[in-house]
Write an enzyme that holds these catalytic residues in place. Structure first.
Site, mmCIF file in Angstrom:
data_model
loop_
_atom_site.group_PDB
_atom_site.id
_atom_site.type_symbol
_atom_site.label_atom_id
_atom_site.label_comp_id
_atom_site.label_asym_id
_atom_site.label_seq_id
_atom_site.Cartn_x
_atom_site.Cartn_y
_atom_site.Cartn_z
ATOM 1 N N ILE A 538 1.840 -3.030 -0.203
ATOM 2 C CA ILE A 538 0.796 -2.951 0.821
ATOM 3 C C ILE A 538 0.472 -1.513 1.186
ATOM 4 O O ILE A 538 -0.419 -1.250 1.974
ATOM 5 C CB ILE A 538 1.185 -3.736 2.102
ATOM 6 C CG1 ILE A 538 2.588 -3.343 2.578
ATOM 7 C CG2 ILE A 538 1.084 -5.235 1.871
ATOM 8 C CD1 ILE A 538 2.990 -3.976 3.902
ATOM 9 N N GLY A 539 1.183 -0.569 0.593
ATOM 10 C CA GLY A 539 0.865 0.827 0.891
ATOM 11 C C GLY A 539 1.675 1.751 0.012
ATOM 12 O O GLY A 539 2.731 1.372 -0.512
ATOM 13 N N GLY A 541 2.949 5.830 0.124
ATOM 14 C CA GLY A 541 2.962 7.080 0.878
ATOM 15 C C GLY A 541 3.780 8.109 0.142
ATOM 16 O O GLY A 541 4.242 7.857 -0.978
ATOM 17 N N GLY A 542 3.943 9.262 0.781
ATOM 18 C CA GLY A 542 4.703 10.336 0.162
ATOM 19 C C GLY A 542 6.133 9.903 -0.141
ATOM 20 O O GLY A 542 6.734 10.300 -1.123
ATOM 21 N N PHE A 543 6.656 9.051 0.699
ATOM 22 C CA PHE A 543 8.040 8.625 0.572
ATOM 23 C C PHE A 543 8.211 7.633 -0.579
ATOM 24 O O PHE A 543 9.228 7.608 -1.249
ATOM 25 C CB PHE A 543 8.428 7.963 1.904
ATOM 26 C CG PHE A 543 9.837 7.478 1.986
ATOM 27 C CD1 PHE A 543 10.850 8.368 2.310
ATOM 28 C CD2 PHE A 543 10.161 6.153 1.763
ATOM 29 C CE1 PHE A 543 12.162 7.928 2.407
ATOM 30 C CE2 PHE A 543 11.473 5.719 1.864
ATOM 31 C CZ PHE A 543 12.473 6.604 2.178
ATOM 32 N N GLY A 544 7.205 6.808 -0.831
ATOM 33 C CA GLY A 544 7.305 5.818 -1.889
ATOM 34 C C GLY A 544 6.380 4.643 -1.584
ATOM 35 O O GLY A 544 5.414 4.786 -0.844
ATOM 36 N N VAL A 546 5.380 0.750 -0.174
ATOM 37 C CA VAL A 546 5.717 -0.190 0.893
ATOM 38 C C VAL A 546 5.346 -1.600 0.424
ATOM 39 O O VAL A 546 4.231 -1.834 -0.038
ATOM 40 C CB VAL A 546 4.954 0.135 2.196
ATOM 41 C CG1 VAL A 546 5.434 -0.773 3.319
ATOM 42 C CG2 VAL A 546 5.152 1.597 2.576
ATOM 43 N N ASP A 656 4.657 13.692 13.490
ATOM 44 C CA ASP A 656 3.629 13.229 12.550
ATOM 45 C C ASP A 656 2.800 12.124 13.208
ATOM 46 O O ASP A 656 2.607 11.056 12.643
ATOM 47 C CB ASP A 656 4.284 12.751 11.246
ATOM 48 C CG ASP A 656 3.303 12.743 10.074
ATOM 49 O OD1 ASP A 656 2.193 13.312 10.223
ATOM 50 O OD2 ASP A 656 3.635 12.171 9.033
#
Ligand SMILES: *[C@@H]1O[C@H](CO)[C@@H](O)[C@H](O)[C@H]1NC(C)=O
Ligand SMILES: *[C@@H]1O[C@H](CO)[C@@H](O)[C@H](O)[C@H]1NC(C)=O
Ligand SMILES: *[C@@H]1O[C@H](CO)[C@@H](O)[C@H](O)[C@H]1NC(C)=O
Length: 873
Positions: A538-539, A541-544, A546, A656
């Site tokens: 579903i998403g 991001g920079g982290f990985g 989701v 953030d």
């Protein structure tokens, strides 16, 4: 015969084997032939003259080889024109296309010039597949490699979602890297051992890579010397010349910013104040004219006189009884060793006060009873540096301290003039994570790698066999010999470093270990997400990625799976667990659990049915939110942040805050998410937290950006941007718009100051907002965006004002619409003011976790009971 050999030697001369020594041999040959010529004068033929000149030229070429220009590649990626930075010219990318092999030519540019600190960031080259720069190197040895990144949106490429790896020679500089949303230059220094340097840029699968500028320049080999001291006097560390280093910090102690224009190697030295933990512990001293280079180890290449000539000195106030450390703190990645270079120049001593001091890195001794005069042959004010290599760092910060030595009985003092911190590559040759991709730029070198690996593998197996045999027999003898230089990659991910602590007993410390009760087995996560089925993403991001998932008890969850290679992610992972396991609040997204088995970094949260606030404002075409819904969402988010800032003795700064980090549940109730960058705020005696700038572009507090000093007011600034975003329903940075409109914060402030904010608000809201409510809302956002943190309201004030804006919107509806609302304000004000001062100042009270919202919520209800609908739990 002689002709032949001379031409082939000419070739050698231009290659890597050329050396002044070879020139000397040619010179001797030349001399010998001249002598011979004199003896046999009848051989004075035309050919002989020609040979003479060839030899003379070759000799000259080889002897001058050493002064040949050093390597200097300055490439402005994605640009079709040259860009001048200071006195250097970065050459347009198109002129370097021969150096680059890439599947596609994509030049990107952004028009948001006003917000960038260097023109290099305005253009970028996008790499959709593996690409290589092959640079020919005329001077082997140490080179700086500088990579410039600034993500922006270009056509369909949102660069802040790019994930990629950068290799230089055999070293991994970046792995699974996603740049933060602010301009960043990363500096590496690598010993280039062959006459070509290959830099490989590889996007992760389904992603792409980008680069704004690339710089490869020779630096003197003497810059990095092979040996350094190990901490705690554990002997010396050898082999630095073969290692790759990444710059972490370069600081001018006690002095101003020293710009790259004033540094022989184009380095920037930043002032130390933002790293200094206790401002009163040290004072600045300066005497640049006194600096001399010479008998010390340092040269002007080590650091310029403007760095050596200023220092931070212990603030001992002439009190001989004082004994304390001056300490600076820096953000680092755990799991690496660091080279710390201390630059000293004794500009403070005089005959009566001898300087002896101790130097520490974390709790390790870097130098004990340091006496600078012994390093500088007793010549005062001589520049010198001391290199110290740390053990593997386990925390995400590194502290450097100086303090008086016991030896000195007369006058306690300690100084430091400059400091450089460099990360050393790990045992697999990487500066970013455990496993670099094998380089291999041509099939030839690839097979070389494979053969090498095979041979190496066979040898390793044989060796391991022998070793096991001996180990079995002599286990007892060997067991006592630890190998301190071996890097243990998984000790951080193994989960053993966590301590189970009581969750809420330690008000004010966020440094407690993550709580074990939140740990979830990886099998449960796999089950919940159908083994990380891509269709459940579903998403990203920079982290990985989701994923949406369902636990076996039916709970819907959002599963955030970190990129296992990212060391940067690791510290954010730990921060997030720490923060979320300590802070429980109705307006903060709850952590259900985490998983750190098998090198995984997985966070499991409550599922937020309605996704991000951002998605409801623009981009996805979702139904427009009403003004009341928007206000309620802002109020909820403000409560969450207010709780973070004041719920404990020590404030937590989110760092953030943005609309993408405000999530909405099935009832559109707002919850603040993503604590990966959070920091605990200042201690009572400090006014800010110093830290490298992180956060998202467009939301970033300019004061934080300028001074790298973090306070709760940085969150207030970002929240102000969110308020305008909510009102105007447009992205905070939109490079497709005309220049003056690109940055929402600037654009909205312009209209707000004119008192015409309605001109740029979301057209869907036209005619639906009561003017008083809009005015209050606009003023609140404006105050949040004040240039200086001290002028911004606290989150509590913001919350109060938003509540007020909601009341104004609703109350006027209850009242006679024609009645002037100042009446209403007159009625409400006293109560509101009392409420603000007495009830909302939660920072002065002691709370048990979870009660803050109940309490403030109850107060709100009391005060506004007639006007406000209770928010059901
Ligand atoms: C370089 O240093 C000199 C004197 O220290 C200063 O006046 C000048 O502004 C500096 N230049 C830059 C570009 O930093
Ligand atoms: C200075 O710091 C070191 C290392 O943390 C510590 O061992 C020492 O006791 C400190 N000295 C003082 C005076 O606080
Ligand atoms: C850094 O990489 C080099 C080359 O791969 C290697 O020899 C060296 O041991 C590495 N350094 C560390 C600290 O492991």
């Amino acid at each position: 015969m002689l002709f032949k050999s001379s031409s082939s030697e000419g070739k050698i001369c231009s290659s890597d084997l050329a050396s002044p020594e070879f020139g000397l041999i040619l010179f001797l040959v030349l001399g010998f032939s001249i002598c011979e010529q004199g003896m046999n004068s009848e051989l004075q033929t035309k050919e002989y003259k020609w040979l003479f000149w060839v030899l003379l030229m070759l000799t000259f070429a080889c002897l001058t080889k050493k002064s040949k220009a050093a390597d200097s590649y300055l490439i402005d990626c994605g640009s079709s024109t040259n860009t001048t930075v200071g006195s250097r010219v970065f050459v347009a990318d198109k002129y370097h296309s021969k150096l680059l092999s890439t599947p596609q030519e994509i030049f990107a540019n952004t028009s948001s010039k006003s917000i960038l600190n260097s023109p290099l960031y305005q253009t970028a080259r996008i790499f959709t597949g593996k690409s290589t720069y092959t640079l020919s190197i005329s001077q082997t040895g140490r080179h700086f490699i500088r990579l410039y990144f600034f993500p922006f949106v270009y056509e369909t490429y949102n660069m802040s979602t790019a994930i990629f790896t950068v290799l230089a020679q055999e070293f991994a500089l970046l792995s699974g890297f996603t740049p933060q949303n602010s301009p960043i230059m990363k500096e590496y220094s690598v010993n280039v051992t062959s006459n070509t340097l290959v830099i490989t840029i590889t996007p992760s699968s389904y992603s792409f890579a980008f680069l704004n500028a690339l710089e490869v320049v020779s630096v003197p080999n003497s810059l990095i010397i092979d040996d350094a001291n190990l901490v705690n006097n554990a002997g010396s560390y050898g082999g630095l010349t073969q290692e790759a280093l990444e710059l972490v910090a370069r600081v001018n102690m006690g002095g101003p910013l020293v710009n790259y224009e004033n540094d022989t190697l184009w380095r920037t030295w930043v002032p130390d104040d933002s790293f200094l933990l206790n401002k009163n512990s040290a004072v600045n001293v300066s005497n640049i004219a006194a600096v001399n280079y010479g008998s010390g180890l340092a040269t002007t290449y080590s650091a310029p006189a403007s760095v050596y000539g200023t220092a931070k000195e212990m603030n001992s106030a002439d009190d001989p009884a004082l004994n304390f450390n001056v300490t600076w703190e820096f953000d680092v990645d755990p799991g690496y060793q660091y080279l710390v270079r201390f630059h000293y120049c004794d500009i403070v001593s005089n005959a009566s006060n001898e300087l002896y001091f101790d130097v520490y890195i974390n709790s390790w001794i870097a130098s004990k009873d340091l006496d600078l005069s012994t390093l500088t042959n007793n010549v005062l004010a001589t520049a010198v540096f001391v290199d110290v290599v740390t053990s593997s760092i386990t925390a995400s910060n590194l502290r450097v301290s100086i303090g008086p030595s016991d030896v000195n009985s007369a006058y306690p003092n300690a100084i430091l003039n400059g400091l450089e911190i460099m990360k050393i590559n790990n045992s697999v040759g990487s500066l970013d994570g455990a496993v670099p991709v094998a380089p291999g730029t041509s099939s030839k070198s690839k097979s070389g790698v494979i053969i090498g690996a095979t041979v190496g593998g066979v040898c390793a197996v044989v060796l391991a066999g022998i070793l096991c045999f001996f180990c079995g027999r002599r286990r007892k003898r060997l067991s006592s010999q630890g190998h301190s230089k071996t890097w243990t990659p998984l000790s951080l991910n193994g989960g053993t470093s966590y301590m189970s602590g009581s969750k809420f007993s330690i008000a004010g410390t966020a440094s407690t270990g993550a709580n074990l009760e939140y740990r979830i087995p990886v099998s449960a996560v796999q089950e919940a997400t159908s083994n990380f089925d891509e269709s459940l993403v579903i998403g990203i991001g920079g982290f990985g990625k989701v994923y949406k998932g369902v636990l076996n008890d039916g709970t819907k969850v959002a599963v955030k799976r970190g990129n296992p290679r990212s060391q940067q992610g690791l510290s954010e992972f730990h921060t997030e667990i720490e923060m979320l396991s300590q802070f429980r609040h109705r307006h903060l997204v709850s952590l259900i659990g985490y998983c750190d088995e098998k090198n995984e970094m997985i966070l499991v949260y409550e599922y937020m049915e309605n996704g991000t606030l951002k998605n409801h404002l623009y981009g996805l075409g979702l139904p427009s939110l009403s003004w009341k819904q928007r206000l309620e969402i802002c109020i909820g988010a403000a409560r969450g942040l207010h709780y973070l800032h004041t719920g404990y003795a020590k404030a937590v700064i989110h760092r953030d805050v943005k609309s993408a980090n405000i999530l909405l549940d099935e009832n559109l109730m707002a919850k603040v998410a993503d604590f990966g960058l959070s920091k605990t705020g200042p201690e009572i005696d400090q006014t800010h937290v110093s830290t490298a700038v992180k956060g998202s572009f467009g939301y970033l507090d300019p004061e934080y950006f300028r001074r790298q000093q973090l306070t709760e007011k940085s969150d207030v600034y970002s929240f102000g941007v969110v308020l305008f975003e909510v009102l105007c329903a447009r992205p905070v940075i939109d490079p497709t718009l005309p220049r003056e409109m690109v940055n929402l914060a600037e654009w909205a402030m312009k209209w707000q100051k004119r008192g015409q904010i309605e001109q740029i608000m979301d057209p869907n809201l036209a005619g639906k907002i009561k003017p008083e409510s809009l005015r209050k809302f606009g003023e609140t956002a404006e105050k949040c965006l004040a240039d200086f943190g001290v002028d911004r309201p606290s989150m509590g004030d913001v919350l109060w004002n938003l509540e007020y804006a909601l009341q104004l919107q609703e109350a006027v509806l209850l009242d006679d619409p024609d009645e002037n609302s100042s009446n209403l304000i007159g009625q409400l004000s006293p109560q509101l003011n009392n409420f603000r001062q007495d009830d909302l100042d939660v920072s002065s009270m002691q709370f048990e976790s979870g009660n803050v919202d109940d309490l403030s919520g109850a107060s709100m209800n009391k005060v506004f009971s007639q006007l406000m609908k209770s928010e059901g739990r």
